[in-house]
Scaffold this motif. Sequence first.
Motif: not given
Length: 545
Positions: A370, A373-374, A410-411
């Motif tokens: 995460k 991804w951020d 999760t994402l």
Amino acid sequence: MNRSMMSRLTAAAVSVALLAAGLAGCGGSGDAETAEGEMIISVNNSEPQSPLVPSNTNEMGGGKVIRYLFEGLVSFDADGNQQLEVAKSITPNEDATQYTIEINEGWTFTNGEKVTASSFADAWSFAANVHNAQKQGSRMSVIQGYDELQDPSVAEDAKLSGLEVKDDYTLVVTLNQPDSVFPVQLAHQAFFPLPSAAYDDIDAFGHNPIGNGPYMLESWEPNKNIIVVPNPDYKGNRKVSNDGIEYRVYTDPEAAYADLSSGNLDVMDSVPASALETFQTGESIVAYSQPGSSYQGFIIPERLEHFGQDEEGQLRRQAISMAIDRDQIVSKIYHGTKTAAKDFTSPLVPEYTDDLPGVENLEHNAEKAKELWDKADAISPWSGEFKIAYNADGGHKDWVDAVCNQLKNTLGIDAAGDPYPTFSDIRERVTDRTITSAFRSGWQLDYPSAEDYLTPLYASASADGHGSNDGDYKSEEFDAALAAALSQTDEQARTEAFHKAEEILLQDLPSIPLWCDNVAAASAVGVQNVAFDYTNMPTYNTITK
């Protein structure tokens, strides 16, 4: 890994070392129509994507058949030990940039034509010439003159300059750079010989191939079956114990398994996910389970928005990979019949390791996923749906759905599977680069070397339709590291250099490795002498009933 398996790998590694020093000396059911008393072995298959031309086949529907219609200079036995076939000897020069290949006399194609040095040289040049658009053409990129044959203005009959036919049974091969694994690579089907008749009409030839292998084509009814029968003039090591093989096309693995269970199919090389929990205890079949080498993952093409060869693309690939709990899927869906990926090869090659720097990118870490991804979103905000395309006839739905659910949870993104009816359907879209999503990828080991996972799948020369680099990954750093590995004639130094190349892949993730398939196969009761080789495939020639 058990001791017997380790001894196999040791033998394979020794074979590579010896060669570097010089060698001498998916459908329906229904039985095939056969004469009374004939022992035809029926096996599951998918419809080949293309006509049966060795250098133009890079999928298993066609590959399973081609492997038994042709024989090359060398082969590997079921345990991964290399042996000479058409080659009498293969001798390198001091720095492994040139090889002199002596060919055994007496080999013929099934039309009576002699197998000579030209049978190989002409086939390799045909594969390499850009005008012929052969899917496995990049396998020839190591040979001198390959780059010249990639020029669209080159003559349609231009040959590889690195091939010299000294006489009917002597071929000298000059390479672009040192390649100590070249004698091992020669086991690949792209290096099989072709008769002169093939070039009259290569497409027609592919529908009625003339080979020199243990079997020859009897019939091919598209989307139903391919039947091959023993070649009485075969000279090689693979002795035939049956009267033929029927490669039966199935579009649903459940239908194949039902036929197997009722005795209407003899051998199935991979049982469906629904049967994995119980197939080893079923009384209506004979089950087989052992370590395997078949790689499975999925590719996110670099041409897709947000997934370029840049910081954002790398962050998103790493995030997606870390969001996947491979061990959970292997346990819950596949009941331990797969091995979670720790690198880009498999436990059945001598160079395998599970502790490379970067292996953390293949381990489940939801918090880190995460975070990455951020970071990618800070570069360019994500929008849209993440899809994974797969062929519905291959039993992939369960794992694709599981992976997509993990990505969602999760994402926090919209992720879903994108099924195509058949393997041929999805392969056509992958091949012509019209697919607009991530897509599943698999790789069947051709010979027991890490090189077979690395060069065809990730080298720049294998991109843009010239090989099996379907995501068109191009990295000068990786190419240089791979070349450095191939130049090493010392086995240990070569292994360490392969590891350096894999470390680059673990950061770039040109594909997302998931697991290696163990052998999880079955045969009908009464079928005998079923064995599996290092590629996870049955040794069809040994099977009887």
